[in-house]
Structure formats: structure tokens, C-alpha cells
Design an enzyme around this catalytic site. Structure first.
Site, PDB file in Angstrom:
ATOM      1  N   MET A  62       0.839  -1.206   0.000  1.00 56.10           N
ATOM      2  CA  MET A  62       0.000   0.000   0.000  1.00 56.10           C
ATOM      3  C   MET A  62       0.867   1.245   0.000  1.00 56.10           C
ATOM      4  O   MET A  62       1.818   1.361   0.770  1.00 56.10           O
ATOM      5  CB  MET A  62      -0.934  -0.027   1.227  1.00 56.10           C
ATOM      6  CG  MET A  62      -1.817   1.198   1.358  1.00 56.10           C
ATOM      7  SD  MET A  62      -2.968   1.367  -0.036  1.00 56.10           S
ATOM      8  CE  MET A  62      -3.207   3.143  -0.046  1.00 56.10           C
ATOM      9  N   GLU A  63       0.475   2.200  -0.857  1.00 53.09           N
ATOM     10  CA  GLU A  63       1.308   3.363  -1.164  1.00 53.09           C
ATOM     11  C   GLU A  63       1.065   4.565  -0.260  1.00 53.09           C
ATOM     12  O   GLU A  63       1.316   5.691  -0.683  1.00 53.09           O
ATOM     13  CB  GLU A  63       1.054   3.772  -2.614  1.00 53.09           C
ATOM     14  CG  GLU A  63      -0.337   4.408  -2.899  1.00 53.09           C
ATOM     15  CD  GLU A  63      -1.395   3.417  -3.330  1.00 53.09           C
ATOM     16  OE1 GLU A  63      -1.226   2.208  -3.074  1.00 53.09           O
ATOM     17  OE2 GLU A  63      -2.410   3.846  -3.918  1.00 53.09           O
ATOM     18  N   ASN A  64       0.607   4.378   0.985  1.00 52.39           N
ATOM     19  CA  ASN A  64       0.387   5.525   1.882  1.00 52.39           C
ATOM     20  C   ASN A  64       1.496   6.567   1.703  1.00 52.39           C
ATOM     21  O   ASN A  64       2.668   6.222   1.647  1.00 52.39           O
ATOM     22  CB  ASN A  64       0.407   5.075   3.339  1.00 52.39           C
ATOM     23  CG  ASN A  64      -0.430   3.842   3.577  1.00 52.39           C
ATOM     24  OD1 ASN A  64      -1.620   3.854   3.323  1.00 52.39           O
ATOM     25  ND2 ASN A  64       0.196   2.765   4.016  1.00 52.39           N
ATOM     26  N   HIS A 105       3.353   5.423  -7.324  1.00 56.49           N
ATOM     27  CA  HIS A 105       2.119   6.021  -6.783  1.00 56.49           C
ATOM     28  C   HIS A 105       2.366   7.362  -6.093  1.00 56.49           C
ATOM     29  O   HIS A 105       1.432   8.159  -5.961  1.00 56.49           O
ATOM     30  CB  HIS A 105       1.498   5.088  -5.748  1.00 56.49           C
ATOM     31  CG  HIS A 105       0.497   4.128  -6.283  1.00 56.49           C
ATOM     32  ND1 HIS A 105      -0.538   4.487  -7.111  1.00 56.49           N
ATOM     33  CD2 HIS A 105       0.353   2.786  -6.074  1.00 56.49           C
ATOM     34  CE1 HIS A 105      -1.276   3.420  -7.394  1.00 56.49           C
ATOM     35  NE2 HIS A 105      -0.754   2.378  -6.792  1.00 56.49           N
ATOM     36  N   HIS A 138       6.180   0.000  -8.112  1.00 54.16           N
ATOM     37  CA  HIS A 138       4.753   0.353  -8.246  1.00 54.16           C
ATOM     38  C   HIS A 138       4.332   1.307  -7.121  1.00 54.16           C
ATOM     39  O   HIS A 138       3.732   2.354  -7.385  1.00 54.16           O
ATOM     40  CB  HIS A 138       3.926  -0.941  -8.207  1.00 54.16           C
ATOM     41  CG  HIS A 138       2.448  -0.753  -8.253  1.00 54.16           C
ATOM     42  ND1 HIS A 138       1.682  -1.056  -9.358  1.00 54.16           N
ATOM     43  CD2 HIS A 138       1.572  -0.277  -7.332  1.00 54.16           C
ATOM     44  CE1 HIS A 138       0.419  -0.787  -9.118  1.00 54.16           C
ATOM     45  NE2 HIS A 138       0.317  -0.305  -7.884  1.00 54.16           N
ATOM     46  N   GLU A 139       4.653   0.959  -5.891  1.00 50.66           N
ATOM     47  CA  GLU A 139       4.201   1.799  -4.763  1.00 50.66           C
ATOM     48  C   GLU A 139       4.872   3.174  -4.794  1.00 50.66           C
ATOM     49  O   GLU A 139       4.255   4.181  -4.443  1.00 50.66           O
ATOM     50  CB  GLU A 139       4.472   1.098  -3.418  1.00 50.66           C
ATOM     51  CG  GLU A 139       3.851  -0.294  -3.276  1.00 50.66           C
ATOM     52  CD  GLU A 139       2.388  -0.381  -3.679  1.00 50.66           C
ATOM     53  OE1 GLU A 139       1.669   0.617  -3.531  1.00 50.66           O
ATOM     54  OE2 GLU A 139       1.964  -1.450  -4.169  1.00 50.66           O
ATOM     55  N   GLU A 179      -3.883   3.330 -10.661  1.00 53.65           N
ATOM     56  CA  GLU A 179      -3.301   1.985 -10.770  1.00 53.65           C
ATOM     57  C   GLU A 179      -2.741   1.666 -12.162  1.00 53.65           C
ATOM     58  O   GLU A 179      -1.728   0.981 -12.279  1.00 53.65           O
ATOM     59  CB  GLU A 179      -4.336   0.932 -10.360  1.00 53.65           C
ATOM     60  CG  GLU A 179      -4.833   1.078  -8.924  1.00 53.65           C
ATOM     61  CD  GLU A 179      -3.726   0.961  -7.885  1.00 53.65           C
ATOM     62  OE1 GLU A 179      -2.601   0.569  -8.247  1.00 53.65           O
ATOM     63  OE2 GLU A 179      -3.985   1.293  -6.715  1.00 53.65           O
TER      64      GLU A 179
HETATM   65 ZN   LIG Z   1      -1.249   0.365  -6.798  1.00 52.01          ZN
END
Ligand SMILES: [Zn+2]
Length: 595
Positions: free
Chosen positions: A232-234, A270, A266-267, A289
Site C-alpha cells: 500500500m502506497e500511503n 504512486h 509500483h508503490e 493503478e
Molecule cells: Zn497500486
């Protein structure tokens, strides 16, 4: 406001214009018992739109021990054998409302000022931003940790962790701010965080230089939380499951290293696509995404070129999502989500991998420098704002017009609406017209429910000119002009969609299929590896769909003793296995099926 599972005690409102106090009361829920979680507040005087108010809410939020969302309890076993507890969060998609009352939608952003009061033995307390102060609290044995303000961000990106996790920091000089990997102390002691800390710093530096952005949070933490099942990209505080973050040099397989590098990329992608600019609503989740997925391949290609992600994307995103796109699970890239359950259901191979593939197509038909500059305009003009697809298309179009990349009167929006607003993709046919010309036409690959077509970029390679300098289309098949004629000496082979940059399948008539097979058998290297890979993927899928004989697809494999490229063998293994399954009887399939 949104509020779910919170126990509200008092609400007070101050008029900031004259500092008068107003009593607030929790009113009836706006929609009792449904999943919109709207809390209403009533006040004893009428609030006026021209005034500014501050609302203070005293409430209790539970730490969940039964679900892994909102604020929840995780744990690990310490070296002394005891259970070590961690309080952590997962807010995406709609769980911030389980920790604080808020306007819990991606299009609404705020600066977060966080203070956490916790027992002193929890020495690692993390937030999206960095720590300003740690002071003793009025209760003996407790501390108050105060964080610096965040940049403006959506509620779903909020995160905090109270723990005694350990960390390793990326070597100096890789980034202009601390980049750390946190994990349970035994993992850090074994060096399990070294690789991810270093690669994260390199990726953030690469993304900033590629997109002309500046990462404005004061730090980036990547945290392994046991039991967390995803990544998760918080903002500034990414959270990962173990095999997405932790790398042991003597144990982790190369495939594992490839995977975790991709996920970290990927994260971190983001932090621009999703965190800096966020989709206004979840129906355009692909703006988060589809971009993080595509940009992650660029990131890995930059920091780990040996993984060859500019080629690997063909198998991993393009060919994978094409199968999803003709299954019952397919949907348009722009979805129709309204309720929480619907929003959850659109984290799919269409939103991620088809979104990424359409981005790859756009990069190729605009050319990389034009596309990249369009994205730079988009990111710089929309920083800390919420966006729609039309915002993206606008800035890409500005760059396209500057470089004169599109046919007269055609815009990026007109092209990309045809790819994002309907499901499925085209089948392009190439066939002999006469001695010196060919027909190139499009139809719907599958999905007879619709007759709508696409704006299809068509590149062309031939026996005499088998190599392309770039992927600027030679012709466009228009949504309302589905067939075009092109001059070509039909004694020579012709192939369209070189390197499978366009998101469609291609079927040649028997004449041209024969010429292509002849070329493969005599010297396959005249056709590029990505084109060879897609040729096989197209023909096997078309054979399974009944649009071409399976013998024809198998004829394309006769040259494979010359083949040494992984993007082709990936297709061969996948498709031959699929063919084997089709050839089996139903009883054999049932016996084979995993229970
Ligand atoms: Zn993502």
C-alpha cells in the site's frame, strides 16, 4: 461526514470569525444502516457559508483484532519468544472513517497534523510525515509523539504505526531525504531490509528526474508488517507484506527479487500517480493503478535493467490483461463504481494491466519524449489536486500538438475515450487486395454486445523494411472508418503492430500467414522478439476462439529451435499448456483440478 464504527462523545464548533462557541450534536445518520457511513452533525445556530469554522470531535475508535483495515492489531514473535504487538493502519479504500470522522473520498484532500500518545516501550512510532517532537506525556510511562504537517493528501493515504520495529537506512547520497526499510528486529538484523532501502532511494530519485517532480514529503519509509497481505502506497509510509519488501541475498530467488523490485517500484510510482495527483472518484482508479503499474516497469528498467522490463511488460501486463478483457470479468477501464463493494471489485487486471497497456500504447504512438512531457505538464499543473481522465488527456494533447504527433483534428481524448470507455479490444485483419495492395481492417475481437470500434494506431513492417525507428503509426484505423487500403507488394511479407505496442490482436489471411511462417523458418531474427511473441499469442488465442485453425497456430512454432528470447517462450509454455487442457477430456480435467 463519514464515520464508521466510531463512538462519538462530543462535538464542538468554533466560529473562527468571532471565536463564538457553537454546540454540535450528532444527528440522525443520513442513510441509516447502509454502507455510505454518513454521520450528520446538527448545530444550535445556523452555520453560514461565508464564515470559517473549526470542529472538534471527541470520539473513540476501536483497534480491530478481527479485520485488517482501519486501525488494527498485528504482531510478531520477538527474539525472546514473546508476542510483540503493532498498531497499524490500512485506509484504502474507505477505512479512514474507522479511525477518524472525515470526508473520506479520494477527491478531497487535507493537511494532516498527527499526534500519537503511546507507551514509551513502543519506540518506533511512524506517520506519513516525519517526527517533530517526542515528549513525556502526563501519564507516567507514556510519550507524546508529534509529527510535522503532511502535504495535502487524500484520507485513503493516511497511515500510522505504533511498534518497536527496527530499520535500515539507504546509503547516503542516493536520495535527498531519509529512505528507510522498517521490519521486525530479527529481519533487519539478518540484512533483510538492505536491498529494498537502497532500491527505494534509487527509484524515488529516478522518478523525480524522469517526471521533473520533487518528492516533497520529508522521508520515505517502507514497512514490513507481518500478516499484511498486500502492498500500500500511503504517502511517505508504504506498507508491504514480507515477500514484497524483504530480500535475503543468499536465499531469495531471482524471480522473487524481480517481483519485489516491481512492487516497490509500483508503490513509489504512486507517490506521483495517486498521491500527488489522485483520481477524483474511484471510477477512474486507473489514473492511479494503470499508471503505477506502467510506470513501475519504467522504474525497474532504470534501476535493474537486467530484468528487461520494457520487454517483460508484454507478458506481464499486455498478454495477461487481453485474456481478462475477453472474460466475463472484463469491464471498461473507466468503471461504474458507486458503493464500497463496487469500488472493491474494480481492483482488476483491467484497471491495472490493461490500464498500463493503454498507457504503453499512448507512449508509443505519441513517442516517448512527447508522452513524458505531457505527463510532466499533468503532474506539475495538478500537484496535490484530484483529477479526471480529461485532465490527463488535456495535458497529453498539449504535448502532442506541440510536436504535431496526431492526425489533423484528432485529439488524445478522442482516441483514448475509445479505449477507456468500452471493454474488449480490436481484432485487426490484414489481407490481400490485389498484386500491389492490402486491406487493413478492424472488428471487435469478441463481445458481440457492442458494435463500437476504436481509434487504432497501426505501425507496419515489411520484408524490405523489417526494422522501425519508432512506433509512430503509419495509418490510423478510425472508429468510424474501420477499413483502409495500403500499397504493398504482396510477394513480400507484411506485419502490422510491430512489437505489439497497440492494444489489439492481428490476424493475417492465409497468404500472408504463409509468408510469415516462411520467414520465421528461414531467419526468425528478421522479425523482432516482441512481434514474434505477440504473433504466437494472437494465433493461439484466435485458434482457441475458433477464428483460425489450431494447425496454423502450431505451424508458427516450427521455428522454435532458433528461439532464445524469454518473451516468446513465456507465450509458448502458456499456450501449449492451454492447448493441452483443451485437448483433455472433461473427466481428465476434473481429476486434474486443484480441490
Ligand atoms: Zn497500486
Amino acid at each position: 461526514m463519514h464515520s464508521n464504527v466510531l463512538e462519538i462523545y462530543t462535538i464542538s464548533v468554533t466560529n473562527l470569525n468571532d471565536t463564538t462557541e457553537i454546540i454540535g450534536l450528532v444527528g440522525e445518520p443520513l442513510f441509516s444502516g447502509d454502507d455510505r457511513h454518513f454521520m450528520t452533525v446538527t448545530t444550535d445556530v445556523v452555520l453560514l457559508p461565508e464564515n470559517r469554522y473549526e470542529m472538534t470531535i471527541i470520539y473513540l475508535a476501536p483497534i480491530s483484532t478481527t479485520s485488517w483495515d482501519g486501525l488494527y492489531l498485528s504482531y510478531y514473535t520477538g527474539t525472546d519468544g514473546t508476542m510483540k504487538r503493532i498498531a497499524t493502519t490500512q485506509m484504502q479504500v474507505y477505512h479512514a472513517r474507522q479511525l477518524f470522522p472525515c470526508f473520506d473520498e479520494p477527491g478531497l484532500k487535507a493537511v494532516f497534523n498527527l499526534k500519537v500518545i503511546h507507551k514509551m516501550n513502543y519506540t518506533t512510532v511512524l506517520g506519513n510525515s516525519d517526527i517533530a517532537t517526542v515528549e513525556p506525556f502526563s501519564i507516567p510511562g507514556w510519550n507524546k509523539t508529534t509529527f510535522n504537517p503532511t502535504v495535502p493528501m487524500s484520507t485513503y493515504l493516511f497511515a500510522t504505526i505504533v511498534s518497536d520495529l527496527d530499520y535500515i537506512e539507504a546509503p547516503e547520497g542516493l536520495a535527498n531525504f531519509p529512505v528507510r526499510t522498517y521490519a521486525p528486529p530479527p529481519v533487519i538484523a539478518r540484512g533483510g531490509g538492505n536491498y529494498s532501502a537502497e532500491i527505494a532511494a534509487k527509484l524515488l530519485t529516478f522518478f523525480d528526474s524522469y517526471f521533473g517532480t520533487t518528492y516533497r514529503m520529508p522521508k520515505m519509509d517502507s514497512v514490513h508488517i507481518p500478516h499484511y497481505n498486500s502492498a500500500m502506497e500511503n504517502y511517505g509510509l508504504n506498507i508491504y507484506r514480507e515477500d514484497y519488501l524483504i530480500y535475503y541475498p543468499d536465499e531469495t530467488l531471482e524471480t522473487g527479487k524481480n517481483l519485489l523490485t516491481t512492487i516497490i517500484s509500483h508503490e513509489l510510482a504512486h507517490q506521483n500517480f495517486g498521491n500527488r495527483v489522485s483520481c477524483k472518484w474511484w471510477d477512474e482508479l486507473w489514473l492511479n493503478e494503470g499508471f503505477a503499474t506502467y510506470v513501475s516497469f519504467l522504474g525497474v528498467d532504470a534501476v535493474r535493467p537486467e530484468f528487461r522490463h520494457r520487454e517483460f511488460i508484454l507478458n506481464d501486463a499486455f498478454q495477461y490483461s487481453m485474456k481478462v478483457d475477453v472474460s466475463a470479468r472484463s469491464h471498461p477501464i473507466v468503471n461504474d463504481a458507486v458503493t464500497p463493494d463496487q469500488v472493491d471489485s474494480y481492483f482488476t487486471g483491467i484497471t491495472y494491466e490493461k490500464g498500463a497497456s493503454v498507457n504503453r500504447m499512448t507512449e508509443n504512438f505519441l513517442t516517448e519524449p512527447t508522452y513524458r512531457r505531457g505527463l510532466q505538464y499533468y503532474l506539475s499543473n495538478k500537484t496535490y489536486q484530484a483529477v479526471t481522465g480529461d485532465d490527463l488527456f488535456h495535458y497529453l494533447n498539449v504535448a502532442a500538438q506541440e510536436d504535431n504527433r496526431l492526425p489533423e483534428g484528432v485529439t488524445v481524448k478522442r482516441i483514448l475515450d475509445s479505449w477507456t470507455l468500452q471493454k474488449s479490444h480490436p481484432l485487426v485483419r490484414v489481407s490481400v487486395r490485389d498484386r500491389d495492395s492490402v486491406y487493413i481492417s478492424q472488428e471487435r475481437y469478441a463481445d458481440p454486445d457492442s458494435v463500437a470500434l476504436w481509434w487504432v494506431p497501426v505501425t507496419v513492417v515489411t520484408q524490405d523494411a523489417p526494422v522501425l525507428e519508432n512506433w509512430i503509426p503509419k495509418i490510423w484505423l478510425e472508429a468510424d472508418v474501420p477499413i483502409k487500403i495500403m500499397n504493398h507488394d504482396i510477394m513480400k511479407w507484411i506485419m502490422v503492430n510491430a512489437d505489439a505496442t497497440g492494444y489489439y490482436r492481428v490476424l493475417y489471411d492465409d497468404w500472408f500467414t504463409g509468408l510469415i511462417i516462411k520467414q520465421l523458418n528461414s531467419d526468425a531474427t528478421k522479425i523482432s522478439p516482441l512481434s514474434r511473441s505477440q504473433l504466437l499469442d494472437d494465433y493461439f488465442n484466435l485458434a482457441f476462439l475458433g477464428k483460425v485453425e489450431i494447425e496454423t497456430a502450431l505451424s508458427l512454432t516450427e521455428y522454435l529451435d532458433q528461439e532464445d528470447h524469454f518473451v516468446v517462450w513465456e507465450v509458448v509454455f502458456t499456450q501449449l499448456r492451454q492447448g493441452y487442457i483443451f485437448a483433455q477430456s472433461q473427466e481428465e480435467i476434473d481429476a486434474y483440478r486443484v480441490k
